[in-house]
Enzyme design. Structure first.
Site, PDB file in Angstrom:
ATOM      1  N   GLY A   1       9.864   0.230 -10.729  1.00  0.00           N
ATOM      2  CA  GLY A   1       8.753   1.011 -10.275  1.00  0.00           C
ATOM      3  C   GLY A   1       8.540   2.223 -11.134  1.00  0.00           C
ATOM      4  O   GLY A   1       8.393   3.162 -10.821  1.00  0.00           O
TER       5      GLY A   1
ATOM      6  N   SER B   1       5.657   2.412 -12.750  1.00  0.00           N
ATOM      7  CA  SER B   1       4.077   2.877 -12.700  1.00  0.00           C
ATOM      8  C   SER B   1       3.557   4.040 -12.331  1.00  0.00           C
ATOM      9  O   SER B   1       2.483   4.450 -12.483  1.00  0.00           O
ATOM     10  CB  SER B   1       3.361   1.644 -11.971  1.00  0.00           C
ATOM     11  OG  SER B   1       3.906   1.706 -10.632  1.00  0.00           O
TER      12      SER B   1
ATOM     13  N   ASN C   1      15.019   1.895  -9.530  1.00  0.00           N
ATOM     14  CA  ASN C   1      14.138   3.039  -8.915  1.00  0.00           C
ATOM     15  C   ASN C   1      13.425   2.597  -7.720  1.00  0.00           C
ATOM     16  O   ASN C   1      13.092   3.492  -6.920  1.00  0.00           O
ATOM     17  CB  ASN C   1      13.371   3.870 -10.039  1.00  0.00           C
ATOM     18  CG  ASN C   1      12.312   4.753  -9.454  1.00  0.00           C
ATOM     19  OD1 ASN C   1      12.483   5.794  -8.785  1.00  0.00           O
ATOM     20  ND2 ASN C   1      11.238   4.034  -9.457  1.00  0.00           N
TER      21      ASN C   1
ATOM     22  N   SER D   1      19.324   8.588  -2.403  1.00  0.00           N
ATOM     23  CA  SER D   1      18.450  10.007  -1.793  1.00  0.00           C
ATOM     24  C   SER D   1      19.418  10.766  -1.084  1.00  0.00           C
ATOM     25  O   SER D   1      20.350  10.337  -0.522  1.00  0.00           O
ATOM     26  CB  SER D   1      17.389   9.368  -0.659  1.00  0.00           C
ATOM     27  OG  SER D   1      16.791  10.351  -0.128  1.00  0.00           O
TER      28      SER D   1
ATOM     29  N   TYR E   1      15.438   4.088   6.063  1.00  0.00           N
ATOM     30  CA  TYR E   1      15.658   4.439   4.661  1.00  0.00           C
ATOM     31  C   TYR E   1      16.928   5.189   4.682  1.00  0.00           C
ATOM     32  O   TYR E   1      17.802   4.676   3.371  1.00  0.00           O
ATOM     33  CB  TYR E   1      14.438   5.633   4.477  1.00  0.00           C
ATOM     34  CG  TYR E   1      14.557   5.876   3.170  1.00  0.00           C
ATOM     35  CD1 TYR E   1      13.806   5.006   2.030  1.00  0.00           C
ATOM     36  CD2 TYR E   1      14.783   7.160   2.694  1.00  0.00           C
ATOM     37  CE1 TYR E   1      13.436   5.640   1.146  1.00  0.00           C
ATOM     38  CE2 TYR E   1      14.680   7.701   1.427  1.00  0.00           C
ATOM     39  CZ  TYR E   1      13.999   6.714   0.538  1.00  0.00           C
ATOM     40  OH  TYR E   1      13.817   7.465  -0.768  1.00  0.00           O
ATOM     41  N   SER E   2      17.502   5.837   5.304  1.00  0.00           N
ATOM     42  CA  SER E   2      18.801   6.375   5.144  1.00  0.00           C
ATOM     43  C   SER E   2      19.881   5.301   5.319  1.00  0.00           C
ATOM     44  O   SER E   2      20.824   5.311   4.358  1.00  0.00           O
ATOM     45  CB  SER E   2      19.103   7.297   6.506  1.00  0.00           C
ATOM     46  OG  SER E   2      18.215   8.502   6.363  1.00  0.00           O
TER      47      SER E   2
ATOM     48  N   LYS F   1      19.586   3.617   1.695  1.00  0.00           N
ATOM     49  CA  LYS F   1      19.723   4.529   0.663  1.00  0.00           C
ATOM     50  C   LYS F   1      21.723   4.925   0.896  1.00  0.00           C
ATOM     51  O   LYS F   1      22.241   5.049  -0.327  1.00  0.00           O
ATOM     52  CB  LYS F   1      19.320   5.856   0.707  1.00  0.00           C
ATOM     53  CG  LYS F   1      17.664   5.723   0.382  1.00  0.00           C
ATOM     54  CD  LYS F   1      17.606   5.246  -1.110  1.00  0.00           C
ATOM     55  CE  LYS F   1      16.088   5.179  -1.545  1.00  0.00           C
ATOM     56  NZ  LYS F   1      15.824   4.474  -2.846  1.00  0.00           N
TER      57      LYS F   1
ATOM     58  N   ILE G   1      11.229  15.731  -4.126  1.00  0.00           N
ATOM     59  CA  ILE G   1      10.471  15.772  -5.208  1.00  0.00           C
ATOM     60  C   ILE G   1       9.055  15.652  -5.277  1.00  0.00           C
ATOM     61  O   ILE G   1       8.612  14.706  -4.512  1.00  0.00           O
ATOM     62  CB  ILE G   1      11.248  14.646  -6.060  1.00  0.00           C
ATOM     63  CG1 ILE G   1      12.650  14.526  -6.024  1.00  0.00           C
ATOM     64  CG2 ILE G   1      10.312  14.643  -7.749  1.00  0.00           C
ATOM     65  CD1 ILE G   1      13.341  15.867  -6.913  1.00  0.00           C
TER      66      ILE G   1
END
Length: 243
Positions: free
Chosen positions: A9, A11, A87, A140, A153-154, A157, A186
């Site tokens: 990742g 880019s 990443n 995260s 997502y949690s 991660k 971020i």
């Protein structure tokens, strides 16, 4: 000694910043991308402007076959990686009752399965190098404390944290460290977040600001360095005091 680091990742965003920062330390960077070839080329151009070395590599981190075939071929042609920065990932947020099967599967297959898909083909070549190594995986704050609208997502991660801790134990005697970086909010310049959710998150940050990609990159740079040889099995948060 020429050391090569794969950054997935790379880019844009955090991955791009990490790739550029590591290139400054004379690592050869394998710049991974899937769809954003222009962004990856921009990363590589910046690396070359710093008199660094690198190359592009395109594969789908959610596809085991694609990962294995592409990575094994690259390693066969260019040699084993000294380091990996895992990443790349995706977000498909939504309240849990509203999540679709696709929302769940895509996030788990991309964010969690990629731990196996990307790292597994690289491990034995890394071990055979007998030079030690560094594996850094981006988790995260959501994987530590959970986050509204991010059950999928949690879950992914948090799973990454468990996988990192277990792999760190297996590889410690090989002088290969395995650590997680757990960023908070971020500023990647493309923050895909509703304004209300962003305001709520900002209230949770004692420092009262978002982190910068360069700050995450500096942490990754330290963990990749020789000075971090005795740091493994750790989850290092970078979140302005959010937790």
């Amino acid at each position: 000694m020429n050391r090569t680091v794969l950054v997935t990742g790379a880019s844009k965003g955090i991955g791009q910043a990490i790739a550029i920062e590591l290139a400054k330390q004379n690592f050869t960077i394998v710049v991974h991308y899937l769809k954003d070839k222009a962004g990856a080329e921009q990363t590589l151009n910046q690396i070359e402007q710093l008199n660094g070395q690198g190359r592009l590599l395109c594969f789908d981190i959610s596809n085991k076959q694609d990962c294995r075939q592409t990575l094994e071929q690259d390693i066969e042609q260019n040699g084993a990686y000294y380091g990996i920065v895992n990443n790349a990932g995706i977000i498909k947020d939504g309240a849990f009752p509203a999540l679709t099967d696709e929302d769940w599967d895509d996030v788990i297959h991309t964010n969690l399965d990629s731990f196996y898909n990307v790292i597994h083909p690289c491990i034995m070549p890394m071990i055979r190098l007998k030079q030690g190594g560094r594996i850094i995986v981006l988790s995260s704050v959501s994987g530590i404390m959970g986050n509204r609208g991010q059950v999928n997502y949690s879950a992914a991660k948090a799973g990454i944290i468990g996988a990192c801790k277990a792999l760190a134990v297996e590889l410690a005697k090989r002088k290969i460290t395995v650590n997680c970086i757990a960023p908070g909010l971020i500023d990647t310049g493309i923050l895909d977040m509703e304004e209300q959710a962003k305001e709520e998150a900002m209230r949770m940050i004692p420092m009262g600001r978002m982190g910068q990609v360069e700050e995450v990159a500096a942490l990754a740079n330290f963990l990749m360095s020789d000075n971090a040889a005795y740091i493994t099995r750790q989850v290092i948060s970078i979140n302005g005091g959010m937790l």
